[in-house]
Design an enzyme around this catalytic site. Structure first.
Site, PDB file in Angstrom:
ATOM      1  N   GLN A  10      43.859  44.790  31.090  1.00 47.35           N
ATOM      2  CA  GLN A  10      42.886  44.945  30.005  1.00 47.35           C
ATOM      3  C   GLN A  10      43.326  46.043  29.055  1.00 47.35           C
ATOM      4  OE1 GLN A  10      39.137  44.498  32.878  1.00 47.35           O
ATOM      5  NE2 GLN A  10      38.526  44.731  30.745  1.00 47.35           N
ATOM      6  N   SER A  91      47.215  46.694  36.969  1.00 47.20           N
ATOM      7  CA  SER A  91      45.811  46.395  37.267  1.00 47.20           C
ATOM      8  C   SER A  91      45.586  44.880  37.290  1.00 47.20           C
ATOM      9  CB  SER A  91      44.892  47.100  36.261  1.00 47.20           C
ATOM     10  OG  SER A  91      43.539  46.936  36.599  1.00 47.20           O
ATOM     11  N   LEU A  92      44.806  44.351  36.352  1.00 47.24           N
ATOM     12  CA  LEU A  92      44.602  42.911  36.278  1.00 47.24           C
ATOM     13  C   LEU A  92      45.930  42.158  36.245  1.00 47.24           C
ATOM     14  CD1 LEU A  92      42.751  40.364  35.632  1.00 47.24           C
ATOM     15  CD2 LEU A  92      43.371  40.841  33.250  1.00 47.24           C
ATOM     16  N   ARG A 116      35.900  38.687  39.192  1.00 46.54           N
ATOM     17  CA  ARG A 116      36.260  40.101  39.287  1.00 46.54           C
ATOM     18  C   ARG A 116      35.668  40.894  38.126  1.00 46.54           C
ATOM     19  NH1 ARG A 116      40.679  43.339  37.328  1.00 46.54           N
ATOM     20  NH2 ARG A 116      41.497  44.841  38.863  1.00 46.54           N
ATOM     21  N   HIS A 200      38.889  51.378  38.782  1.00 43.46           N
ATOM     22  CA  HIS A 200      39.800  52.032  39.717  1.00 43.46           C
ATOM     23  C   HIS A 200      39.276  53.353  40.264  1.00 43.46           C
ATOM     24  CE1 HIS A 200      42.694  48.907  38.989  1.00 43.46           C
ATOM     25  NE2 HIS A 200      42.588  49.111  37.690  1.00 43.46           N
ATOM     26  N   GLN A 248      42.753  47.796  45.188  1.00 43.43           N
ATOM     27  CA  GLN A 248      43.092  48.304  43.856  1.00 43.43           C
ATOM     28  C   GLN A 248      41.898  48.424  42.922  1.00 43.43           C
ATOM     29  OE1 GLN A 248      43.214  46.027  40.635  1.00 43.43           O
ATOM     30  NE2 GLN A 248      45.105  44.936  41.128  1.00 43.43           N
TER      31      GLN A 248
END
Length: 311
Positions: A10, A91-92, A116, A200, A248
């Site tokens: 993102q 991340s994503l 998610r 996170h 994560q």
């Protein structure tokens, strides 16, 4: 030469992203069409026309960025680009890497990241969480600032993006206090990010538990291409993948370490599958070796440039 391909998360999205690449490479639009069928709305139209506030909503950003990364990957392969020796994602972007590494079916991953995004958004009421970027301080000093500013709330370093560039997250009040403390300690920049979800941070452990339940029903295979995880582990089995993806959500993104790990394992070229060039800019700050070639692919010109290098 050993090629690594990396995928952004993102923050790299923008209205009209990949428009030129889609005009030249039909696989881009067909990838988004599959995602749209899963989602029940026209994801390509959202990405091309906006509005930005809707594209930037977490539940829609995550499928958009997943589809974008997979689309660029497929365009690369369709033009004869080499299969990389290793994959990683920010991340994503780990979900994107796992799709490209054949651990997930694309359609399954689209539905999963939509979920998610939803559970992340629902983890904390709007306005109560915050994220902020701090530039120009050592990691240890930012961590100390967070500890001092917490005052019974949560504020933590959550994205170790590159030397001197960290993102913090937590309760809005604690993040605000940490920003002021960082400025007082000499930070070059300390600014709030337009994100209300404290991604996170430990505040998302509940979201991770909900994601774990969803992951239990998703078919996962061992990746056909090594996928490096944020925690310097490998996504090498379905059980490890489930555990890493749950962890994560409430654990820091250690991108600096991930890039260093790719280089230690032999990466001599690192290509970012767009949109945007966020990771490539970070990668150049992390790895100063000029012999490591770095490129971001997001349009026909950059695709042609990548292919011309012989990757």
């Amino acid at each position: 030469m050993s090629l690594a391909m990396v995928f952004p998360g993102q923050g790299s999205q923008s209205v009209a992203m990949l428009g030129a690449l889609a005009a030249a490479e039909p696989v881009v639009r067909s990838t988004f069409d599959v995602a749209s069928t899963v989602l029940g709305y026209d994801l390509w139209q959202l990405c091309q026309q906006g509005p930005p506030e809707l594209l930037n909503s977490t539940e829609r950003t995550q499928p958009a960025m997943l589809a974008a990364g997979v689309a660029v990957w497929r365009a690369w392969l369709a033009r004869g680009g080499a299969r990389p020796a290793m994959l990683a994602g920010h991340s994503l972007g780990e979900f994107t890497a796992l799709v490209c590494g054949e651990a997930f079916e694309f359609a399954d991953a689209v539905a999963l990241v939509q979920f998610r995004g939803r559970v992340m958004q629902e983890a904390m009421p709007a306005g109560q969480g915050a994220m902020a970027a701090i530039l120009g301080l050592e990691d240890a000093l930012v961590e100390a600032v967070c500890a001092e500013a917490a005052a019974g709330e949560v504020v933590e370093a959550v994205n170790y993006n590159s030397p001197g560039q960290l993102v913090i997250a937590g309760h809005a009040g604690a993040v605000a206090r940490a920003l002021e403390a960082a400025k007082a300690r000499g930070a070059k920049r300390a600014l709030l990010l337009p994100v209300s979800v404290p991604a996170h941070s430990s505040l998302l452990k509940g979201a991770g538990e909900r994601l774990a339940e969803r992951l239990a029903g998703v078919t996962i295979r061992a990746p056909a291409i090594p996928v490096y995880a944020i925690g310097l582990t490998r996504h090498d089995s379905p059980a490890a993948i489930r555990a890493n993806l749950v962890a994560q959500l409430s654990a820091p993104v250690r991108w600096s370490d991930t890039v260093a790990d790719l280089v230690r394992h032999g990466a001599t070229r690192i290509i970012e599958c767009g949109p945007g060039k966020v990771l490539t800019a970070l990668n150049r700050r992390i790895e100063r070796n000029k012999e490591i070639a770095m490129l971001a692919i997001e349009d026909p010109e950059s695709l042609a440039a990548g292919l011309a290098r012989g990757d």
